[in-house]
Write a protein that holds these residues in place. Structure first.
Motif, PDB file in Angstrom:
ATOM      1  N   ARG A   1      16.038  21.671 -24.590  1.00  0.00           N
ATOM      2  CA  ARG A   1      16.697  22.826 -25.205  1.00  0.00           C
ATOM      3  C   ARG A   1      17.078  23.800 -24.094  1.00  0.00           C
ATOM      4  NH1 ARG A   1      17.695  25.125 -29.932  1.00  0.00           N
ATOM      5  NH2 ARG A   1      16.661  23.436 -31.046  1.00  0.00           N
ATOM      6  N   GLY A   2      18.352  24.095 -23.986  1.00  0.00           N
ATOM      7  CA  GLY A   2      18.843  24.913 -22.889  1.00  0.00           C
ATOM      8  C   GLY A   2      18.654  26.396 -23.103  1.00  0.00           C
ATOM      9  N   GLY A   3      18.908  27.164 -22.042  1.00  0.00           N
ATOM     10  CA  GLY A   3      18.926  28.619 -22.152  1.00  0.00           C
ATOM     11  C   GLY A   3      17.859  29.354 -21.381  1.00  0.00           C
ATOM     12  N   ASN A   4      16.867  28.647 -20.822  1.00  0.00           N
ATOM     13  CA  ASN A   4      15.790  29.323 -20.106  1.00  0.00           C
ATOM     14  C   ASN A   4      16.050  29.338 -18.602  1.00  0.00           C
ATOM     15  OD1 ASN A   4      14.614  29.337 -22.607  1.00  0.00           O
ATOM     16  ND2 ASN A   4      12.620  28.592 -21.923  1.00  0.00           N
ATOM     17  N   PRO A   5      16.009  30.509 -17.942  1.00  0.00           N
ATOM     18  CA  PRO A   5      16.034  30.520 -16.475  1.00  0.00           C
ATOM     19  C   PRO A   5      14.716  29.964 -15.943  1.00  0.00           C
ATOM     20  CG  PRO A   5      15.639  32.726 -17.316  1.00  0.00           C
ATOM     21  CD  PRO A   5      15.913  31.859 -18.519  1.00  0.00           C
TER      22      PRO A   5
ATOM     23  N   ILE B   1      21.621  26.756 -11.403  1.00  0.00           N
ATOM     24  CA  ILE B   1      22.420  26.581 -12.611  1.00  0.00           C
ATOM     25  C   ILE B   1      21.854  27.386 -13.778  1.00  0.00           C
ATOM     26  CG2 ILE B   1      21.259  24.540 -13.566  1.00  0.00           C
ATOM     27  CD1 ILE B   1      24.032  23.362 -14.155  1.00  0.00           C
ATOM     28  N   THR B   2      20.527  27.617 -13.762  1.00  0.00           N
ATOM     29  CA  THR B   2      19.903  28.372 -14.858  1.00  0.00           C
ATOM     30  C   THR B   2      19.817  29.867 -14.561  1.00  0.00           C
ATOM     31  OG1 THR B   2      17.653  28.045 -13.982  1.00  0.00           O
ATOM     32  CG2 THR B   2      18.498  26.379 -15.541  1.00  0.00           C
ATOM     33  N   GLY B   3      20.272  30.293 -13.371  1.00  0.00           N
ATOM     34  CA  GLY B   3      20.173  31.708 -13.013  1.00  0.00           C
ATOM     35  C   GLY B   3      18.741  32.167 -12.865  1.00  0.00           C
ATOM     36  N   GLY B   4      17.892  31.290 -12.328  1.00  0.00           N
ATOM     37  CA  GLY B   4      16.473  31.587 -12.243  1.00  0.00           C
ATOM     38  C   GLY B   4      16.043  32.154 -10.910  1.00  0.00           C
TER      39      GLY B   4
ATOM     40  N   ASP C   1      16.630  31.938   0.129  1.00  0.00           N
ATOM     41  CA  ASP C   1      15.742  32.386   1.201  1.00  0.00           C
ATOM     42  C   ASP C   1      15.074  31.138   1.766  1.00  0.00           C
ATOM     43  OD1 ASP C   1      16.334  35.064   0.579  1.00  0.00           O
ATOM     44  OD2 ASP C   1      14.748  35.110  -0.947  1.00  0.00           O
ATOM     45  N   VAL C   2      15.370  30.825   3.020  1.00  0.00           N
ATOM     46  CA  VAL C   2      14.889  29.584   3.623  1.00  0.00           C
ATOM     47  C   VAL C   2      13.669  29.876   4.480  1.00  0.00           C
ATOM     48  CG1 VAL C   2      15.481  27.625   5.096  1.00  0.00           C
ATOM     49  CG2 VAL C   2      17.227  28.638   3.613  1.00  0.00           C
ATOM     50  N   GLY C   3      12.550  29.225   4.151  1.00  0.00           N
ATOM     51  CA  GLY C   3      11.326  29.366   4.919  1.00  0.00           C
ATOM     52  C   GLY C   3      11.046  28.131   5.750  1.00  0.00           C
ATOM     53  N   LYS C   4       9.836  28.056   6.296  1.00  0.00           N
ATOM     54  CA  LYS C   4       9.475  26.925   7.142  1.00  0.00           C
ATOM     55  C   LYS C   4       9.397  25.631   6.344  1.00  0.00           C
ATOM     56  CE  LYS C   4       5.785  25.234  10.190  1.00  0.00           C
ATOM     57  NZ  LYS C   4       4.439  25.498  10.756  1.00  0.00           N
ATOM     58  N   ASP C   5       8.780  25.672   5.165  1.00  0.00           N
ATOM     59  CA  ASP C   5       8.643  24.474   4.343  1.00  0.00           C
ATOM     60  C   ASP C   5       8.966  24.759   2.875  1.00  0.00           C
ATOM     61  OD1 ASP C   5       6.477  25.997   3.673  1.00  0.00           O
ATOM     62  OD2 ASP C   5       4.974  24.421   3.981  1.00  0.00           O
ATOM     63  N   CYS C   6       9.839  25.734   2.651  1.00  0.00           N
ATOM     64  CA  CYS C   6      10.222  26.069   1.285  1.00  0.00           C
ATOM     65  C   CYS C   6      11.590  26.724   1.277  1.00  0.00           C
ATOM     66  CB  CYS C   6       9.187  27.002   0.644  1.00  0.00           C
ATOM     67  SG  CYS C   6       9.009  28.578   1.499  1.00  0.00           S
ATOM     68  N   VAL C   7      12.229  26.671   0.117  1.00  0.00           N
ATOM     69  CA  VAL C   7      13.501  27.363  -0.098  1.00  0.00           C
ATOM     70  C   VAL C   7      13.423  28.045  -1.453  1.00  0.00           C
ATOM     71  CG1 VAL C   7      16.008  27.184  -0.254  1.00  0.00           C
ATOM     72  CG2 VAL C   7      14.757  25.596   1.224  1.00  0.00           C
ATOM     73  N   ARG C   8      13.695  29.340  -1.483  1.00  0.00           N
ATOM     74  CA  ARG C   8      13.708  30.090  -2.736  1.00  0.00           C
ATOM     75  C   ARG C   8      15.156  30.298  -3.171  1.00  0.00           C
ATOM     76  NH1 ARG C   8      11.502  36.303  -3.451  1.00  0.00           N
ATOM     77  NH2 ARG C   8      11.874  36.520  -5.722  1.00  0.00           N
ATOM     78  N   VAL C   9      15.445  29.955  -4.408  1.00  0.00           N
ATOM     79  CA  VAL C   9      16.782  30.153  -4.967  1.00  0.00           C
ATOM     80  C   VAL C   9      16.693  31.243  -6.016  1.00  0.00           C
ATOM     81  CG1 VAL C   9      16.415  28.204  -6.552  1.00  0.00           C
ATOM     82  CG2 VAL C   9      18.714  29.051  -6.177  1.00  0.00           C
ATOM     83  N   ARG C  10      17.600  32.243  -5.910  1.00  0.00           N
ATOM     84  CA  ARG C  10      17.559  33.385  -6.813  1.00  0.00           C
ATOM     85  C   ARG C  10      18.931  33.652  -7.411  1.00  0.00           C
ATOM     86  NH1 ARG C  10      15.239  38.345  -3.654  1.00  0.00           N
ATOM     87  NH2 ARG C  10      16.149  37.333  -1.832  1.00  0.00           N
ATOM     88  N   SER C  11      18.927  34.099  -8.642  1.00  0.00           N
ATOM     89  CA  SER C  11      20.176  34.482  -9.282  1.00  0.00           C
ATOM     90  C   SER C  11      20.736  35.716  -8.589  1.00  0.00           C
ATOM     91  CB  SER C  11      19.942  34.778 -10.762  1.00  0.00           C
ATOM     92  OG  SER C  11      21.083  35.356 -11.338  1.00  0.00           O
ATOM     93  N   GLY C  12      22.014  35.639  -8.228  1.00  0.00           N
ATOM     94  CA  GLY C  12      22.663  36.784  -7.591  1.00  0.00           C
ATOM     95  C   GLY C  12      23.157  37.807  -8.597  1.00  0.00           C
TER      96      GLY C  12
END
Length: 427
Positions: free
Chosen positions: A7-11, A248-251, A278-289
């Protein structure tokens, strides 16, 4: 047969931990054939293809223990006696990586009998380059009722120039060359991280390899290899899939335990679309703009270009961007099988030859859709996450081949997704 209900709609909000790379683990498991000693592999993903590879090695006489010791993702392999060096069709028919045992089997035992490989229906992936390379190293190759048979007293070093870049061809012949007599020089090699990972394992076993990760690899053959312990790379395709899920979910999603340096082409393209990363050493954070994402074109290429294994997932994202995207598939000729299913959900996509044109900002609607291959399955889940209503995805066994606990990881960050049917791995 298993289905997903989404069921869609959740960030998506939170952290997802990335598993080991299936496409690294499979050749590394095959490399255990090269020694009589025990090999221990860590960070092995729990996916169907790994279980298929276990069955394959065990059918040859190897001892294979998945979940070795207390570590759920550790595997112990001991190929002391390979009593039956045959890759049987009934085991390998669902898995393309079966050809990866060809090189190590002939290098170790002097013969190999391998069923012609199966896997996803995304186009021809011939093993002619494997065969040509082995023949250059002195092997005799014959065909018999769907099986390829290779024989050689001992392989000899050779100068091999790949006619086209091939990941499995590079890996298979690299494993053959480490026990060959003399030096082997490979040119026009695949540079994927999975090749580098395999080479690192082989070096830990005593192989002499220079240049892995470049287009030229030089191997000095040795008479034998010993056991080793090796940790598998994080799965760059799983990481990329979840980065797109967050976008894609704006999360606000943190993709953890990955290797950002392996994601360069995708990261650059997501930033071009307006995704905040936001790119770290062993992680990448994706944020809704907070604003609309912008359309951007992609063209799949060998590493370090944009990976073909991320094309379907990117297409799902392109349906939600502002503007028109063109997606060119240059690796496989039949990798737009997800287009029809995305269109059923309301996507505006036209295909001409190897190029798909996606007119974005399409409101997607729930539908009953069919998964056709591994990455197409992921693409449809991504689309379902933003579709209006409840989407039912059939044949998700394709997805189980390469993603570990996919729906559980998504549920943990807020997705409304559940599995119907017999859960893979359930006793």
């Amino acid at each position: 047969m298993d289905k997903f209900v989404v069921r869609g709609g959740n960030p998506l909000l939170g952290t997802i931990k990335i598993s080991g790379a299936k496409n690294s683990a499979l050749p590394c498991m095959a490399a255990a054939i090269l020694t009589e000693d025990e090999v221990i592999l860590e960070n092995i993903p729990q996916v169907r293809d790994i279980e298929t590879e276990r069955k394959l090695l065990a059918s040859m006489g190897a001892e294979v223990e998945l979940g070795y010791g207390r570590a759920q993702h550790r595997t112990r392999i001991k190929c002391g006696i390979l009593s039956d060096p045959v890759a049987k069709y009934e085991i390998v028919k669902t898995m393309r990586a079966s050809s990866l045992v060809l090189g190590p089997l002939i290098a170790r035992t002097g013969m190999a009998r391998v069923a012609m490989p199966g896997g996803c229906a995304i186009g021809g992936r011939p093993i002619d380059l494997h065969i040509k390379g082995l023949e250059s190293m002195g092997a005799t190759i014959t065909y018999d009722h769907g099986y390829l048979e290779a024989r050689a007293d001992r392989l000899k070093g050779a100068h091999i120039v790949f006619d086209k870049i091939t990941v499995t061809g590079t890996e298979d012949l690299l494993m053959a060359a480490v026990l060959a007599d003399g030096e082997t020089l490979f040119e026009n090699c695949a540079r994927e991280p999975e090749v580098t990972d395999l080479a690192a394992m082989l070096v830990a076993m005593g192989a002499k390899i220079e240049g892995a990760g470049t287009s030229t690899i030089r191997v000095q053959g040795v008479t034998s290899l010993h056991g080793a312990r090796h940790r598998i790379n994080p799965d760059r395709i799983e990481a990329g899939t979840f980065l797109i899920a967050g976008a894609i979910t704006g999360g606000d999603l943190n993709v953890d335990s990955c290797e950002p340096s392996h994601l360069g082409a995708l990261i650059a393209k997501l930033e071009e679309c307006g995704v905040r990363l936001d790119v770290g050493k062993d992680c990448v954070r994706v944020r809704s703009g907070g604003g609309d994402l912008k359309a951007a074109n992609i063209s799949t290429e060998e590493y370090p270009g944009f990976p073909t294994d991320m094309q379907a997932q990117y297409m799902a994202l392109a349906t939600q961007t502002e503007g028109t995207s063109t997606i060119s598939e240059n690796i496989f000729e039949n990798r737009f099988m997800h287009v029809g299913e995305l269109s059923r959900m309301g996507a505006n996509i036209t295909v001409q030859g190897r190029t798909a044109t996606v007119r974005g900002k399409s409101p997607l609607q729930s539908a009953a859709v069919m998964c056709s291959d591994l990455r197409a399955s992921a693409s449809l889940v991504l689309a379902a996450l933003v579709a209006d209503g409840e989407t039912i995805l059939d044949r998700v066994y394709h997805l189980d081949r390469g993603y570990e606990r996919f729906e559980e990881k998504l549920r943990g960050v807020g997705a409304q997704i559940r599995r119907m049917g017999d859960v893979f791995g359930k006793k």
